[in-house]
Design a protein around this motif. Structure first.
Motif, PDB file in Angstrom:
ATOM      1  N   LEU A  69       0.777  -1.174  -0.063  1.00  0.00           N
ATOM      2  CA  LEU A  69      -0.080   0.039  -0.023  1.00  0.00           C
ATOM      3  C   LEU A  69       0.923   1.293   0.009  1.00  0.00           C
ATOM      4  N   THR A  70       0.684   2.270  -0.567  1.00  0.00           N
ATOM      5  CA  THR A  70       1.346   3.404  -0.833  1.00  0.00           C
ATOM      6  C   THR A  70       1.311   4.332   0.298  1.00  0.00           C
ATOM      7  N   TYR A  71       1.979   5.227   0.582  1.00  0.00           N
ATOM      8  CA  TYR A  71       2.046   6.253   1.619  1.00  0.00           C
ATOM      9  C   TYR A  71       0.652   6.675   1.850  1.00  0.00           C
ATOM     10  N   LYS A  72       0.122   7.442   0.726  1.00  0.00           N
ATOM     11  CA  LYS A  72      -1.266   7.915   0.983  1.00  0.00           C
ATOM     12  C   LYS A  72      -2.352   7.048   1.288  1.00  0.00           C
ATOM     13  N   GLN A  73      -2.270   5.835   0.862  1.00  0.00           N
ATOM     14  CA  GLN A  73      -3.394   4.728   1.247  1.00  0.00           C
ATOM     15  C   GLN A  73      -3.160   4.226   2.565  1.00  0.00           C
ATOM     16  N   GLN A  74      -2.042   4.186   2.852  1.00  0.00           N
ATOM     17  CA  GLN A  74      -1.502   3.733   4.499  1.00  0.00           C
ATOM     18  C   GLN A  74      -2.343   5.116   5.202  1.00  0.00           C
ATOM     19  N   LEU A  75      -2.047   6.444   5.120  1.00  0.00           N
ATOM     20  CA  LEU A  75      -2.666   7.543   5.865  1.00  0.00           C
ATOM     21  C   LEU A  75      -4.177   7.460   6.049  1.00  0.00           C
ATOM     22  N   LYS A  76      -4.758   7.232   4.859  1.00  0.00           N
ATOM     23  CA  LYS A  76      -6.543   6.924   5.098  1.00  0.00           C
ATOM     24  C   LYS A  76      -6.463   5.708   5.761  1.00  0.00           C
ATOM     25  N   ALA A  77      -6.005   4.669   5.691  1.00  0.00           N
ATOM     26  CA  ALA A  77      -6.438   3.326   6.448  1.00  0.00           C
ATOM     27  C   ALA A  77      -6.046   3.519   8.019  1.00  0.00           C
ATOM     28  N   VAL A  78      -5.062   4.210   8.199  1.00  0.00           N
ATOM     29  CA  VAL A  78      -4.895   4.265   9.582  1.00  0.00           C
ATOM     30  C   VAL A  78      -5.705   5.298  10.286  1.00  0.00           C
ATOM     31  N   LYS A  79      -6.109   6.505   9.574  1.00  0.00           N
ATOM     32  CA  LYS A  79      -7.021   7.265  10.153  1.00  0.00           C
ATOM     33  C   LYS A  79      -8.394   6.512  10.214  1.00  0.00           C
ATOM     34  N   ASP A  80      -8.781   5.731   8.884  1.00  0.00           N
ATOM     35  CA  ASP A  80     -10.058   5.056   9.124  1.00  0.00           C
ATOM     36  C   ASP A  80     -10.083   3.948  10.501  1.00  0.00           C
ATOM     37  N   LEU A  81      -8.955   3.475  10.606  1.00  0.00           N
ATOM     38  CA  LEU A  81      -8.892   2.377  11.952  1.00  0.00           C
ATOM     39  C   LEU A  81      -8.892   3.282  13.264  1.00  0.00           C
ATOM     40  N   GLU A  82      -8.347   4.239  13.154  1.00  0.00           N
ATOM     41  CA  GLU A  82      -8.262   5.044  14.436  1.00  0.00           C
ATOM     42  C   GLU A  82      -9.764   5.609  14.957  1.00  0.00           C
ATOM     43  N   LYS A  83     -10.306   6.210  13.771  1.00  0.00           N
ATOM     44  CA  LYS A  83     -11.684   6.603  13.755  1.00  0.00           C
ATOM     45  C   LYS A  83     -12.496   5.525  14.455  1.00  0.00           C
ATOM     46  N   ALA A  84     -12.382   4.480  13.955  1.00  0.00           N
ATOM     47  CA  ALA A  84     -13.295   3.110  14.234  1.00  0.00           C
ATOM     48  C   ALA A  84     -12.944   2.615  15.450  1.00  0.00           C
ATOM     49  N   GLY A  85     -12.055   2.988  16.358  1.00  0.00           N
ATOM     50  CA  GLY A  85     -11.582   2.589  17.619  1.00  0.00           C
ATOM     51  C   GLY A  85     -10.699   1.496  17.608  1.00  0.00           C
ATOM     52  N   TYR A  86     -10.113   1.173  16.579  1.00  0.00           N
ATOM     53  CA  TYR A  86      -9.383  -0.172  16.580  1.00  0.00           C
ATOM     54  C   TYR A  86      -7.959  -0.056  17.061  1.00  0.00           C
TER      55      TYR A  86
END
Length: 304
Positions: A69-86
């Motif tokens: 996964l590219t850096y940009k894809q990683q940023l969004k995925a990490v933010k989504d996981l944080e927002k979901a509380g994982y």
């Protein structure tokens, strides 16, 4: 031919389908890699404990190598996981690195899923047993009593599934009470270390917008580190409220980008040539200090 045995030797990432449906596919991939990395770091005694939480760090380069996964894809995925509380993230260390903490949310969800499946299985077995009893010859009155009571007792046995459902309701009520009584922790952004972590995190959001085509990743990291340190050393951070940190980062980085673009423009190149010609034509003429200083291509300047 056992295809799974062959492919598993090429580096699989654990992938939770339910997480992919509820959050995103990329988030499920990143989460699987984070879990694998946690196990690896934990087995080697490389876990950092902060506020009773077990943190470990992973660079974006490592995540890209492991997940593609590219850096940009990683940023969004990490933010989504944080927002979901994982997961939770924290900027720590010198030089600053992003550390990850895996919450127990996924464990709770898996536990509830197992309990739900167990209850459904018990209800199914109970229904099958009742149907089997109906098919038998109707027992006598004494036999009916014995079916409803254990030996030596006169009270009807309460079904296990009913007890579990009652316990589950009590657990859900306790969770609701905790949510109602939860108070958001107060963050003091005037603490230099806290401010540094928040501002560095804010600069990450603008990497794609401003860095691409201007600075390499390592140049960007050094520039942001100097920018944050200078903001703290100058005392400006004391005047920046918590809700204005991201806006301050945006304006400052935009000024840096505009300054960098101008120094690489044809307009600045022509201006520089004219000033150099003026200086060479009259050796007795000294350029003003601010002009000669501006002509120098000083990459260390931070115009914000």
């Amino acid at each position: 031919m056992k295809l799974m045995s062959i492919l598993s030797g090429q580096g699989f990432v654990m992938y939770n389908k339910q997480l992919a449906k509820s959050v995103s596919v990329n988030a499920a991939i990143i989460f699987g890699q984070l879990c694998a990395s946690y196990e690896s770091f934990n087995s080697k005694g490389m876990i950092t404990v902060k506020d009773a939480k077990e943190y470990f760090f992973l660079t974006s380069d490592t995540l890209e190598e492991e997940t593609a996964l590219t850096y940009k894809q990683q940023l969004k995925a990490v933010k989504d996981l944080e927002k979901a509380g994982y997961i939770e993230t924290k900027i720590m260390g010198v030089p600053s690195k992003k550390y990850f903490f895996i919450t127990d949310k996924i464990v709770q969800e898996l536990f509830n899923e197992v309990n739900s499946s167990s209850e459904k299985r018990e209800d199914l077995e109970s229904t099958s047993n009742r149907e089997a009893v109906v098919q038998k010859v109707t027992p006598s009155y004494d036999q009916k009593e014995n079916l409803g009571m254990p030996k030596g007792h006169s009270k009807v046995v309460q079904k296990g599934s009913s007890i579990k459902k009652k316990n589950k309701k009590e657990k859900d009520k306790n969770k609701e009470d905790k949510i109602d009584n939860y108070q958001e922790p107060i963050i003091n952004s005037h603490n230099p270390q806290v401010f540094k972590a928040l501002l560095l995190e804010g600069t990450d959001d603008f990497y794609t917008q401003f860095a691409i085509g201007r600075w390499e990743k390592n140049e960007w990291n050094k520039l942001m580190e100097r920018f944050v340190n200078e903001t703290i050393q100058s005392g400006r951070y004391e005047k920046i409220p918590l809700d204005k940190i991201k806006g301050y980062a945006y304006v400052s980085i935009k000024n840096m980008a505009d300054h960098s673009d101008y120094k690489k423009s044809e307009e600045f190149k022509e201006y520089k040539e004219v000033m150099e010609q003026l200086a060479s034509n009259d050796t007795s003429t000294h350029l003003p200090f601010h002009v000669s200083n501006f002509l120098e291509d000083d990459d260390n300047e931070l115009p914000y």
